[in-house]
Write a protein that holds these residues in place. Sequence first.
Motif, short mmCIF file in Angstrom:
data_model
loop_
_atom_site.label_atom_id
_atom_site.label_comp_id
_atom_site.label_asym_id
_atom_site.label_seq_id
_atom_site.Cartn_x
_atom_site.Cartn_y
_atom_site.Cartn_z
N VAL A 117 35.49 -46.88 32.05
CA VAL A 117 34.98 -47.75 33.10
C VAL A 117 35.61 -47.38 34.44
O VAL A 117 34.91 -47.25 35.46
N ALA A 118 36.91 -47.20 34.47
CA ALA A 118 37.61 -46.85 35.72
C ALA A 118 37.10 -45.52 36.27
O ALA A 118 36.86 -45.41 37.48
N ARG A 119 36.94 -44.53 35.40
CA ARG A 119 36.45 -43.22 35.87
C ARG A 119 35.05 -43.33 36.46
O ARG A 119 34.74 -42.68 37.47
N THR A 120 34.20 -44.13 35.85
CA THR A 120 32.84 -44.29 36.36
C THR A 120 32.86 -44.97 37.72
O THR A 120 32.12 -44.57 38.64
N MET A 121 33.71 -45.97 37.89
CA MET A 121 33.81 -46.63 39.19
C MET A 121 34.35 -45.67 40.25
O MET A 121 33.90 -45.70 41.40
N ILE A 122 35.31 -44.84 39.89
CA ILE A 122 35.82 -43.83 40.82
C ILE A 122 34.69 -42.90 41.28
O ILE A 122 34.55 -42.60 42.47
N ASP A 123 33.86 -42.47 40.34
CA ASP A 123 32.76 -41.55 40.65
C ASP A 123 31.72 -42.18 41.57
O ASP A 123 31.04 -41.48 42.32
N ARG A 124 31.58 -43.51 41.52
CA ARG A 124 30.51 -44.18 42.24
C ARG A 124 30.98 -44.88 43.52
O ARG A 124 30.22 -45.64 44.11
N ALA A 125 32.21 -44.64 43.95
CA ALA A 125 32.74 -45.31 45.14
C ALA A 125 33.10 -44.31 46.22
O ALA A 125 33.50 -43.17 45.94
N ASP A 126 32.96 -44.74 47.47
CA ASP A 126 33.35 -43.90 48.59
C ASP A 126 34.86 -43.83 48.74
O ASP A 126 35.41 -42.79 49.12
N ARG A 127 35.55 -44.94 48.48
CA ARG A 127 37.01 -44.98 48.52
C ARG A 127 37.51 -45.73 47.29
O ARG A 127 36.82 -46.60 46.77
N VAL A 128 38.73 -45.38 46.87
CA VAL A 128 39.29 -46.00 45.67
C VAL A 128 40.67 -46.56 46.00
O VAL A 128 41.53 -45.86 46.54
N VAL A 129 40.87 -47.83 45.64
CA VAL A 129 42.15 -48.51 45.83
C VAL A 129 42.71 -48.85 44.45
O VAL A 129 41.99 -49.41 43.61
N ILE A 130 43.96 -48.50 44.23
CA ILE A 130 44.67 -48.91 43.01
C ILE A 130 45.58 -50.08 43.35
O ILE A 130 46.38 -50.00 44.29
N ALA A 131 45.44 -51.18 42.61
CA ALA A 131 46.31 -52.34 42.76
C ALA A 131 47.27 -52.35 41.58
O ALA A 131 46.87 -52.61 40.45
N ALA A 132 48.55 -52.06 41.83
CA ALA A 132 49.51 -51.88 40.73
C ALA A 132 50.88 -52.39 41.12
O ALA A 132 51.44 -51.96 42.13
N ASP A 133 51.43 -53.30 40.30
CA ASP A 133 52.79 -53.74 40.58
C ASP A 133 53.78 -52.65 40.15
O ASP A 133 53.42 -51.68 39.48
N ALA A 134 55.04 -52.83 40.53
CA ALA A 134 56.03 -51.77 40.37
C ALA A 134 56.33 -51.42 38.91
O ALA A 134 56.84 -50.33 38.64
N TRP A 135 56.02 -52.32 37.97
CA TRP A 135 56.21 -51.99 36.55
C TRP A 135 55.43 -50.73 36.18
O TRP A 135 55.85 -49.97 35.30
N LYS A 136 54.29 -50.51 36.83
CA LYS A 136 53.42 -49.41 36.44
C LYS A 136 54.03 -48.04 36.76
O LYS A 136 53.57 -47.02 36.24
N PHE A 137 55.06 -48.01 37.61
CA PHE A 137 55.67 -46.74 37.98
C PHE A 137 56.48 -46.13 36.83
O PHE A 137 56.75 -44.93 36.84
N THR A 138 56.91 -46.95 35.89
CA THR A 138 57.69 -46.43 34.77
C THR A 138 57.07 -46.77 33.42
O THR A 138 57.63 -46.43 32.39
N ALA A 139 55.94 -47.45 33.43
CA ALA A 139 55.25 -47.77 32.17
C ALA A 139 54.71 -46.51 31.53
O ALA A 139 54.54 -45.47 32.18
N LYS A 140 54.44 -46.59 30.23
CA LYS A 140 53.88 -45.48 29.48
C LYS A 140 52.55 -45.91 28.87
O LYS A 140 52.45 -46.98 28.27
N ALA A 141 51.52 -45.10 29.05
CA ALA A 141 50.21 -45.37 28.47
C ALA A 141 49.63 -44.07 27.93
O ALA A 141 50.06 -42.98 28.31
N ARG A 142 48.63 -44.19 27.07
CA ARG A 142 48.21 -43.01 26.30
C ARG A 142 46.95 -42.30 26.80
O ARG A 142 46.70 -41.16 26.42
#
Length: 262
Positions: free
Chosen positions: A192-217
């Motif tokens: 879903v995120a990739r499709t939205m990136i493809d269909r938008a002129d600009r992309v904003v990521i809203a992420a709190d600081a936990w995401k800087f050291t989190a691990k995802a697959r």
Amino acid sequence: MNFPTRWQSAILDALRVTGRESIASLAERLNVSDETVRRHVKDLVEQGAVHRVHGGVILVGALAEPPFSRRIKERVAAKRAIARTVAEQVADGMTLLIDSGSTTTYVAQALLQKNGLTVVTNSLEIARTLVGRGDCAVHLAGGALRADIGATVGYEALELIREFRGDLAILSIGAIDPKDGYMDFDIDEARVARTMIDRADRVVIAADAWKFTAKARVRVCNFEPISLLVSDAMPPAPLRQQFEAAGTEIVVAPAETTAEPA
């Protein structure tokens, strides 16, 4: 030095329930000092039982995201601050693509004062927040409904998103890795995120600081497609270098302040 097994067990028991804990929350739970928790955590890290992350700890192999119902109640002040700052990027009349997430749900609340928006989302909560508010037009993507994330995924959802061209995509994210870029916990959400990136002129990521050291697959994208990162803290140096190389603007949301009584 070997620490008492009961302390290690208490830490592991807490992590099995929540998946992730801060040092402060473990100290409160165990009724010990932060330094005591750090010593026990260090021992568990050496045993390979847990990973140390920014400000806290996760179980080894615990790469599943907590359910939405819990995430929406965590780090609320930071998420609201991020949401207000993201909303400043939105002009009246824009078409927005917004994916499901606890932070993007707060963004939806911050958008209630905007006029003439067209919002395309796969999130039930975001759609519920915005539908019928003023002259906002809401398009909820169809597809398979996932109770754990409160959103739709799958072929039908992606097809609806592809019908639109957005001025702005506003996305949550599971983790940001200096080597692999933007990551998520679930392949359906990543699509879903990739499709939205493809269909938008600009992309904003809203992420709190936990995401800087989190691990995802699951990899969503590299650093280049993202125009703006809004967080509650400045990223660590290795990530800042990647953002700068990709031309991604970083904005730290100002913390909520309480007015002094007159």
